[in-house]
Design a protein around this motif. Structure first.
Motif, PDB file in Angstrom:
ATOM      1  N   LYS A  37      50.733   8.869  31.793  1.00 30.24           N
ATOM      2  CA  LYS A  37      51.776   9.580  32.543  1.00 30.24           C
ATOM      3  C   LYS A  37      53.093   9.577  31.762  1.00 30.24           C
ATOM      4  O   LYS A  37      53.778  10.614  31.663  1.00 30.24           O
ATOM      5  CB  LYS A  37      51.950   8.897  33.894  1.00 30.24           C
ATOM      6  CG  LYS A  37      53.219   9.205  34.654  1.00 30.24           C
ATOM      7  CD  LYS A  37      53.329  10.616  35.140  1.00 30.24           C
ATOM      8  CE  LYS A  37      54.447  10.783  36.157  1.00 30.24           C
ATOM      9  NZ  LYS A  37      55.746  10.206  35.803  1.00 30.24           N
ATOM     10  N   ALA A  86      52.838  20.698  33.490  1.00 31.18           N
ATOM     11  CA  ALA A  86      53.219  20.129  34.783  1.00 31.18           C
ATOM     12  C   ALA A  86      51.977  19.788  35.618  1.00 31.18           C
ATOM     13  O   ALA A  86      51.929  18.747  36.283  1.00 31.18           O
ATOM     14  CB  ALA A  86      54.131  21.090  35.534  1.00 31.18           C
ATOM     15  N   ASP A  87      50.962  20.656  35.574  1.00 33.94           N
ATOM     16  CA  ASP A  87      49.717  20.382  36.306  1.00 33.94           C
ATOM     17  C   ASP A  87      49.015  19.150  35.738  1.00 33.94           C
ATOM     18  O   ASP A  87      48.427  18.353  36.487  1.00 33.94           O
ATOM     19  CB  ASP A  87      48.786  21.588  36.232  1.00 33.94           C
ATOM     20  CG  ASP A  87      49.263  22.758  37.065  1.00 33.94           C
ATOM     21  OD1 ASP A  87      50.134  22.542  37.934  1.00 33.94           O
ATOM     22  OD2 ASP A  87      48.786  23.883  36.838  1.00 33.94           O
ATOM     23  N   ARG A  89      50.470  16.616  34.387  1.00 35.17           N
ATOM     24  CA  ARG A  89      51.201  15.449  34.897  1.00 35.17           C
ATOM     25  C   ARG A  89      50.852  15.178  36.356  1.00 35.17           C
ATOM     26  O   ARG A  89      50.615  14.023  36.738  1.00 35.17           O
ATOM     27  CB  ARG A  89      52.706  15.663  34.752  1.00 35.17           C
ATOM     28  CG  ARG A  89      53.541  14.535  35.362  1.00 35.17           C
ATOM     29  CD  ARG A  89      54.988  14.626  34.970  1.00 35.17           C
ATOM     30  NE  ARG A  89      55.596  15.895  35.358  1.00 35.17           N
ATOM     31  CZ  ARG A  89      56.842  16.250  35.046  1.00 35.17           C
ATOM     32  NH1 ARG A  89      57.600  15.439  34.321  1.00 35.17           N
ATOM     33  NH2 ARG A  89      57.323  17.411  35.431  1.00 35.17           N
ATOM     34  N   GLU A  90      50.804  16.218  37.183  1.00 34.83           N
ATOM     35  CA  GLU A  90      50.499  16.029  38.602  1.00 34.83           C
ATOM     36  C   GLU A  90      49.096  15.469  38.802  1.00 34.83           C
ATOM     37  O   GLU A  90      48.871  14.613  39.667  1.00 34.83           O
ATOM     38  CB  GLU A  90      50.652  17.355  39.353  1.00 34.83           C
ATOM     39  CG  GLU A  90      52.096  17.838  39.474  1.00 34.83           C
ATOM     40  CD  GLU A  90      52.975  16.818  40.187  1.00 34.83           C
ATOM     41  OE1 GLU A  90      52.542  16.304  41.239  1.00 34.83           O
ATOM     42  OE2 GLU A  90      54.070  16.529  39.675  1.00 34.83           O
ATOM     43  N   SER A  91      48.144  15.954  38.009  1.00 38.33           N
ATOM     44  CA  SER A  91      46.776  15.444  38.137  1.00 38.33           C
ATOM     45  C   SER A  91      46.708  13.974  37.745  1.00 38.33           C
ATOM     46  O   SER A  91      45.938  13.199  38.331  1.00 38.33           O
ATOM     47  CB  SER A  91      45.814  16.273  37.285  1.00 38.33           C
ATOM     48  OG  SER A  91      46.055  16.082  35.894  1.00 38.33           O
ATOM     49  N   ILE A  93      49.164  11.814  38.141  1.00 34.83           N
ATOM     50  CA  ILE A  93      49.756  11.088  39.270  1.00 34.83           C
ATOM     51  C   ILE A  93      48.716  10.883  40.372  1.00 34.83           C
ATOM     52  O   ILE A  93      48.634   9.814  40.991  1.00 34.83           O
ATOM     53  CB  ILE A  93      50.988  11.834  39.803  1.00 34.83           C
ATOM     54  CG1 ILE A  93      52.106  11.826  38.745  1.00 34.83           C
ATOM     55  CG2 ILE A  93      51.482  11.229  41.112  1.00 34.83           C
ATOM     56  CD1 ILE A  93      53.297  12.685  39.105  1.00 34.83           C
ATOM     57  N   ARG A  94      47.883  11.910  40.612  1.00 33.89           N
ATOM     58  CA  ARG A  94      46.823  11.775  41.611  1.00 33.89           C
ATOM     59  C   ARG A  94      45.810  10.705  41.198  1.00 33.89           C
ATOM     60  O   ARG A  94      45.337   9.928  42.040  1.00 33.89           O
ATOM     61  CB  ARG A  94      46.110  13.117  41.832  1.00 33.89           C
ATOM     62  CG  ARG A  94      46.919  14.125  42.618  1.00 33.89           C
ATOM     63  CD  ARG A  94      46.035  15.264  43.109  1.00 33.89           C
ATOM     64  NE  ARG A  94      45.439  16.012  42.009  1.00 33.89           N
ATOM     65  CZ  ARG A  94      46.014  17.034  41.409  1.00 33.89           C
ATOM     66  NH1 ARG A  94      47.222  17.449  41.812  1.00 33.89           N
ATOM     67  NH2 ARG A  94      45.406  17.686  40.433  1.00 33.89           N
TER      68      ARG A  94
END
Length: 326
Positions: A37, A86-87, A89-91, A93-94
């Motif tokens: 991350k 950005a996607d 990074r979001e994935s 985080i999940r």
């Protein structure tokens, strides 16, 4: 006393198995995922700096054209490539959040790479583009270790190569203990999340399995077939995959005797170097087989200071079984 209740003697791990378990626990650790991350954050921050610089220098006016329109502009890159980062990074985080429920999954690195490849970066200078691609390649390689591990796609040759990259991070191997009281089976979720070793095969690549969902089930063991066991016997465990001269000589002779077949267009005359020898040998020496597994427990804060010369286990003997029979 029931046979199931009789305590089993400790099962020793070979040096190669200890290295594999160490790598698998490292790649699946929460700290490793959190570092991914942070790497993605730094990559996005650097891209934002480049995009801002491009706007201030009005580069888009120089790279837009009547034929290609805005395809090569920073505005186009910002519309398509930046959201892919950005996607990613979001994935990630999940994935961090899912760890609380012992759920593991591959990363979004491949999807992000596809989008970046399809989006022009001609608005960057050559130096900026090379630097960004080098940064992303480092992030991709780092993330792909997670995807390979959760996909259970690793084989002995891969693990041997990766150990060369990571060995300096582990001057002392962690202490590991085989829990013969924690048994798992191919195709089923394990009783505990962690690394597992095949019960009856010293050459089966260890796997990481988890309890949070069905994707955590153990796959078939990836191990050596008859050709692989022959290579181990001829070369020795220490030379296999690493000793260039012995690997080349073995593969050339095996090709001449037709014990191996040409691969990737490489015949015995084309075996020049370790990579070529691996390309011929690798696809022909592995097999997959279901098995039972034992849990390999890492004892945190303790280290294995055994000498780094564990002898190779003898080749595993497996009886031939007719197709369709258990």
């Amino acid at each position: 006393m029931s046979a199931d209740l009789i305590p089993q003697p400790p099962l020793p791990l070979s040096l190669w198995q200890k290295r594999q378990a160490t790598l698998l626990y490292h790649w699946m650790s929460l700290d490793y995922l959190k570092e991914l991350k942070r790497m993605i954050d730094r990559l996005i921050d650097g891209a934002d700096v480049l995009l801002d610089l491009s706007r201030r220098q009005q580069r888009d006016a120089l790279v837009s054209s009547a034929r290609w329109g805005v395809r090569d502009t920073s505005a186009n890159w910002s519309t398509y490539a930046h959201p892919a980062l950005a996607d990613f990074r979001e994935s990630t985080i999940r994935l961090i959040a899912w760890r609380a429920n012992e759920v593991f999954c591959g990363t979004g690195a491949y999807q992000c790479a596809r989008m970046l490849d399809e989006t022009s970066s001609r608005w960057m200078t050559e130096e900026e583009e090379q630097h960004f691609k080098a940064q992303f390649e480092a992030v991709y390689s780092y993330a792909y270790r997670i995807s390979e591990t959760t996909g259970k796609n690793l084989r002995d040759s891969c693990m041997a190569a990766y150990w060369l990259d990571y060995a300096s991070d582990f001057p002392r191997l962690p202490r590991l203990r085989v829990r013969t009281d924690v048994v798992a089976e191919t195709g089923r979720r394990p009783p505990r999340t962690g690394v597992y070793v095949p019960q009856d095969d010293p050459y089966g690549t260890l796997q990481f399995a988890w309890t949070g969902n069905d994707e955590g089930a153990l796959s078939a063991a990836r191990t050596f077939n008859a050709a692989g066991l022959e290579a181990v016997h001829a070369l020795g465990r220490h030379a296999l995959w690493h000793d260039e001269a012995r690997m080349m000589a073995y593969v050339i002779e095996a090709l001449k005797q037709r014990r191996l077949q040409p691969e990737h267009g490489i015949d015995w005359q084309g075996v020049d170097g370790l990579i070529a020898a691996r390309l011929v040998l690798g696809p022909q020496v592995f097999i997959e087989r279901p098995c039972k597994w034992y849990f390999v427990e890492m004892i945190h804060g303790e280290y294995d200071d055994a000498p780094d010369d564990t002898p190779a286990a003898p080749p595993a003997h497996r009886n031939n079984v007719p197709a369709g029979q258990p």
